[in-house]
Design an enzyme around this catalytic site. Structure first.
Site, mmCIF file in Angstrom:
data_model
loop_
_atom_site.group_PDB
_atom_site.id
_atom_site.type_symbol
_atom_site.label_atom_id
_atom_site.label_comp_id
_atom_site.label_asym_id
_atom_site.label_seq_id
_atom_site.Cartn_x
_atom_site.Cartn_y
_atom_site.Cartn_z
ATOM 1 N N TYR A 144 -49.771 31.390 -67.460
ATOM 2 C CA TYR A 144 -48.483 31.962 -67.811
ATOM 3 C C TYR A 144 -47.387 31.051 -67.261
ATOM 4 O O TYR A 144 -47.571 30.355 -66.273
ATOM 5 C CB TYR A 144 -48.308 33.340 -67.175
ATOM 6 C CG TYR A 144 -49.243 34.405 -67.694
ATOM 7 C CD1 TYR A 144 -50.527 34.537 -67.188
ATOM 8 C CD2 TYR A 144 -48.846 35.279 -68.691
ATOM 9 C CE1 TYR A 144 -51.384 35.514 -67.652
ATOM 10 C CE2 TYR A 144 -49.693 36.261 -69.164
ATOM 11 C CZ TYR A 144 -50.958 36.363 -68.640
ATOM 12 O OH TYR A 144 -51.802 37.343 -69.117
ATOM 13 N N HIS B 236 -46.361 36.590 -72.865
ATOM 14 C CA HIS B 236 -47.802 36.437 -73.007
ATOM 15 C C HIS B 236 -48.199 35.034 -72.561
ATOM 16 O O HIS B 236 -47.380 34.112 -72.540
ATOM 17 C CB HIS B 236 -48.217 36.639 -74.470
ATOM 18 C CG HIS B 236 -48.042 38.048 -74.934
ATOM 19 N ND1 HIS B 236 -48.854 39.081 -74.511
ATOM 20 C CD2 HIS B 236 -47.136 38.596 -75.776
ATOM 21 C CE1 HIS B 236 -48.458 40.191 -75.076
ATOM 22 N NE2 HIS B 236 -47.416 39.940 -75.849
ATOM 23 N N LYS C 76 -53.316 32.071 -78.458
ATOM 24 C CA LYS C 76 -53.361 31.206 -77.291
ATOM 25 C C LYS C 76 -54.054 29.916 -77.702
ATOM 26 O O LYS C 76 -54.836 29.880 -78.651
ATOM 27 C CB LYS C 76 -54.141 31.866 -76.155
ATOM 28 C CG LYS C 76 -53.527 33.161 -75.658
ATOM 29 C CD LYS C 76 -54.326 33.765 -74.543
ATOM 30 C CE LYS C 76 -54.039 35.243 -74.362
ATOM 31 N NZ LYS C 76 -52.624 35.608 -74.388
#
Lengths: 134, 338
Positions: free
Chosen positions: B249, B258, B298
């Protein structure tokens, strides 16, 4: 662990299986005080000395959670034994053998107390028959 | 420093209130990484499970200084919350003797997640009803449906039977082994062994204990990777839910945004006869990992760690400068997509 005000609720089971104290207690706390399921209790499965947490959902389904370490190696025979013993435990809890109302879940506990749940079952059904339009 | 002066400074520091510590920290605070110019040390209790006089498991809890650790670096996780410890505030909010309109409206990550799940459930129910051509009530996000869930949650919270004395003690912050080692290494953590009258563990003793309790043989590799990304300024958290080792993060941690990257740590095997390294992952496994990460927006990072240290005992604290790290970013690419 003794410093936690709710540890006494699982201390008997933890005494029987001390090496699984952390995942067992973490899953118990999560199921009871975070997910807030009903009638949460801890048991030890006969024969394999494995602790589980049982609970009842709003729909009346018995849910059995098997706490596991995130970094432990899985063994298919062990998983099978957990599944079989858990289903037997549900029969003794509910007094009847209705396997449609029982679900078994693996509760994977990480080192920072994160818990991830997976459902396990003994397999899939045969595919439904395809009805061809005439 | 003379021992008497050191002891005097320790005594003065212990008597300072938490607010004073926070004030001094804010004055000296500059970057994400600890330590600052002010020697802040948080006390942690180390709980060890012994079987046949050998440690088989341990965990590290913090009950004081949680705010400091979370605010700067997002260290630790509340054992009853998704990240920062908010269970006590949520419990007291729900069980407060006030009408629904007058209750404090402060929102936590758990509340946002709950609302999102209820909205998705409502969408599914509405979709199913449309397919069966039935009347549809209510619409997504209606106050009636959500307030019914609030009432149910309040009833469940009241059934928990947590006394006022117990509420404060219900949620300690738990540090992962890598977080504890990192904080201990930079001098911000005092690990106290609960089973030995709060004996303070040295950094080497803490590493040895955590290594022994870890159930796989890549503990030192993951620690090196964790230290590497923390030193770069990333907030490093557990990646268990996405099948990886770590999530990265930005500043502000999980509360702000996120995670962008999902990190998998692997050992870089060196062949004896050649210089080229043997990559021990199949492409199928890599693509499976990448697919999972793509679904949750991601990017996958494979972090290969190589150690040139020859250790006689694995539980001895390694010299991190002897580790070599190579990282690769994997992203699926479709030539036809513009």
């Amino acid at each position: 662990m003794d410093a936690h005000p709710k540890f006494h609720e699982v201390s008997d089971v933890c005494r029987q299986v001390p090496e699984r104290t952390r995942p067992l207690f973490q899953v118990y706390l999560d199921i009871k005080y975070v997910q807030m399921l009903k009638t949460v209790k801890a048991f030890v499965l006969d024969g394999i000395r494995f602790p589980v947490v049982t609970a009842q959902s709003d729909s009346g389904e018995i849910q059995i959670f098997a706490p596991m370490f995130a970094d432990e190696n899985t063994d298919i025979d062990y998983i099978n034994a957990i599944l079989e013993k858990s289903l037997n435990l549900s029969t003794s809890i509910s007094g009847k053998c209705n396997r449609e109302k029982v679900s078994v879940h693996l509760a994977i506990v990480d080192s920072d107390s994160t818990v991830t749940y997976y459902s396990i079952d003994s397999g899939i059904h045969f595919p439904a028959a395809i009805i061809l339009a005439s | 420093m003379p021992a008497i002066l050191h002891q005097t400074m320790q005594r003065v520091w212990r008597t300072a209130t938490l607010q004073m510590q926070r004030l001094w920290y804010l004055i000296a605070k500059e970057n994400l990484l600890w330590p600052t110019l002010v020697p802040i040390r948080v006390k942690a209790s180390v709980h060890i499970i012994n079987v046949n006089n050998k440690p088989v498991d341990c965990w590290i809890w913090i009950r004081e200084g949680q705010e400091l650790l979370w605010k700067d670096g997002c260290f630790g996780k509340g054992i009853l919350s998704r990240s920062s410890p908010t269970w006590q505030q949520r419990y007291q909010r729900e069980t407060a003797e006030q009408s629904a309109e007058n209750k404090p409206q402060e929102r936590y990550i758990e509340d946002i997640t709950q609302r999102r799940r209820e909205a998705r459930r409502q969408i599914r129910e509405n979709t199913n009803e449309k397919q069966h051509e039935e009347d549809i009530t209510p619409v997504v996000g209606s106050n009636n449906a959500i307030s019914a869930q609030d009432t149910m949650r309040l009833e469940k919270m009241n059934d928990l039977n947590v006394s006022q004395n117990e509420v404060d003690m219900m949620e300690p912050v738990q540090l992962s082994p890598f977080e504890a080692l990192f904080l201990s290494d930079i001098g911000c953590l005092e690990a106290l062994d609960v089973s030995h009258e709060n004996k303070c563990l040295l950094h080497t003793e803490l590493y040895s204990l955590l290594y022994t309790c870890h159930k796989s043989d890549d503990f030192d590799l993951k620690y090196a990777a964790y230290y590497y990304y923390r030193a770069k300024g990333w907030v490093v958290r557990s990646g268990l839910k996405f099948g990886s080792d770590f999530l990265l993060y930005g500043k502000g941690g999980p509360a702000r945004s996120h995670s962008q990257y999902s990190v998998v740590v692997r050992k870089l095997e060196q062949q004896q006869s050649e210089d080229t390294a043997d990559l021990t992952e199949s492409w199928q496994h890599m693509f499976g990992l990448s697919r999972v990460c793509t679904q949750v927006r991601k990017s996958l990072i494979i972090c290969y760690v190589n150690s040139y240290v020859l250790k006689h005992q694995d539980s001895i604290l390694p010299d991190l400068y002897q580790f070599e790290i190579q990282e690769y970013l994997f992203k699926r690419f479709n030539p036809n997509r513009k």
